[in-house]
Motif scaffolding. Structure first.
Motif, PDB file in Angstrom:
ATOM      1  N   PRO A  91      23.169 -34.021  31.771  1.00 20.43           N
ATOM      2  CA  PRO A  91      24.378 -33.553  32.474  1.00 20.43           C
ATOM      3  C   PRO A  91      25.174 -32.616  31.557  1.00 20.43           C
ATOM      4  CG  PRO A  91      24.075 -35.905  32.799  1.00 20.43           C
ATOM      5  CD  PRO A  91      23.062 -35.492  31.757  1.00 20.43           C
ATOM      6  N   GLY A  92      25.599 -31.491  32.101  1.00 22.73           N
ATOM      7  CA  GLY A  92      26.379 -30.541  31.312  1.00 22.73           C
ATOM      8  C   GLY A  92      25.546 -29.625  30.433  1.00 22.73           C
ATOM      9  N   TRP A  93      24.226 -29.588  30.664  1.00 21.15           N
ATOM     10  CA  TRP A  93      23.346 -28.745  29.839  1.00 21.15           C
ATOM     11  C   TRP A  93      23.748 -27.277  29.891  1.00 21.15           C
ATOM     12  CZ3 TRP A  93      19.922 -25.043  32.158  1.00 21.15           C
ATOM     13  CH2 TRP A  93      19.083 -24.379  31.248  1.00 21.15           C
TER      14      TRP A  93
END
Length: 407
Positions: free
Chosen positions: A83-85
């Motif tokens: 998540p948030g890559w």
């Protein structure tokens, strides 16, 4: 997009991409020796030329949304799916081909992960059936402890299984990473003999336990490639080692035999003891079995015999010379009338008889493609001759005898 067919999978430099006119100059490491460093203008051109995805696709996003869940189950997806890559190469002068997070996926329902308990790479399959199937039940049944003890069981082993936390009908199964069975290509006659033996053996095992596969085709036959690639390979960039950059150097399977594995039971049926072996609406990719053209019920086990015979015919007999010993087997396995077609047990008996009459000395003969040019035959023949010389020298120095492939 970086996919399994991308020319950048195994690049040591940009110029290594084959069949790519106007390819760029080789990557030149900076004074810091940071792998993949490029002059800024070249790095920008690389990103524009190859259009590496900086935003996840819809299918990838589905995996990202389950990152934490899979982590709680003991499996860590690659950093791309955290998540948030953010792409690691965007603000750096680095060729994306050297960044593991530039590699996406092969198929939307399959992805690799690291098992937290031991760091091993695993394959996770997301099963989201459009219609109700017994895929998971049959796969788990064939993976039961009792059945996996049988060496004739060539069905993929399911290591773990769990339900999806978001969509109730979706399930996940976890398996060993496997490789397409013809990657790398076969190189010797003995390798084909071993393949045919293992696949008929695996089919006979399934049928003995009343499971008809229904899609026993090229796409559903894999191999455990660890013997020929002992250092491993990248799950997506399959022509590279685990780093996703270094080209693999596979050993010859004639010297390091592999085990072939049957996968995907979404078209399969498991009958009960005594249940009539005549059904309808059964089968997968191969549309060649004649009984599909009729509305009459047919034997699902005989479908497997036909489709596997078709694999032997299309992937080997039509491609390579010197495999005439397969002709009779293929003919009986592809008999137009399924009632005259042998069952798996009879096919195995027929094959073992054929195999017993093949000269063992042919095992190491080079497989020669039917469409090879004269120049290719000279070059490939010389390489095979040199390899055989090295093989014989190693055995002489070690005092080992030659491997017996069949008897």
């Amino acid at each position: 997009m970086r996919t399994e067919d991308s020319p950048l999978q195994c690049m040591a430099s940009i110029s290594a991409a084959s069949n790519n006119p106007g390819s760029l100059s080789p990557a030149v490491p900076s004074s810091s020796n940071r792998i993949g460093s490029l002059p800024h203008d070249v790095a920008v051109e690389v990103r524009e030329w190859y259009q590496f995805d900086t935003v996840l696709s819809k299918d990838e996003a589905a995996w990202r949304d389950r990152y934490s869940f899979l982590l709680s189950r003991g499996y860590r997806l690659r950093s791309r799916y955290e998540p948030g890559w953010a792409p690691s190469w965007v603000n750096l002068d680095i060729d994306p081909a050297y960044c593991d997070d530039s590699i996406d996926m092969v198929l939307p329902m399959v992805l690799d992960a690291k098992r937290l308990s031991d760091g091993a790479t695993v394959c996770i399959k997301r099963i989201d059936p459009k219609e109700s199937t017994d895929e998971v039940k049959i796969a788990k049944y064939l993976s039961s402890v009792e059945l996996t003890r049988d060496p004739k069981n060539h069905c993929v082993v399911i290591w773990d299984h769990f339900k999806d936390p978001i969509i109730p009908k979706v399930e996940f199964i976890v398996m060993r990473p496997l490789r397409r069975y013809a990657d790398p290509e076969f190189g010797a006659v003995g390798e084909v003999v071993d393949f045919v033996t293992q696949l008929i053996e695996g089919m006979e095992f399934m049928h003995k336990h009343l499971v008809a596969h229904g899609d026993l085709t090229t796409q559903n036959i894999m191999m455990d490639a660890r013997p020929i690639l002992p250092s491993g390979w990248h799950f997506v960039a399959h022509n590279c080692t685990l780093d996703g950059v270094t080209p693999v150097s596979p050993l010859a399977r004639i010297d390091y035999p592999v085990r072939y594995v049957i996968i995907d039971f979404d078209c399969s049926v498991r009958l009960s003891p005594g249940q009539p072996r005549l059904i309808t609406n059964f089968g997968g990719r191969d549309g060649d079995p004649p009984e599909y053209k009729s509305r009459d019920p047919y034997d699902p086990f005989k479908i497997d015999v036909f489709t596997l015979g078709n694999v032997f015919f299309k992937d080997f007999y039509k491609v390579y010379e010197g495999l005439d010993f397969l002709a009779g087997l293929i003919d009986i396995m592809k008999a137009p009338n399924f009632r005259q077609r042998p069952d798996a047990e009879a096919a195995m008996k027929y094959w073992l008889n054929v195999r017993s009459h093949i000269d063992v000395g042919r095992a190491r003969w080079r497989l020669q493609k039917r469409n090879e040019t004269l120049g290719e035959r000279v070059v490939y023949g010389a390489v095979a001759f040199a390899r055989e010389g090295v093989h014989r020298m190693k055995h002489m120095l070690s005092g080992e005898g030659h491997r017996v492939y069949w008897s």
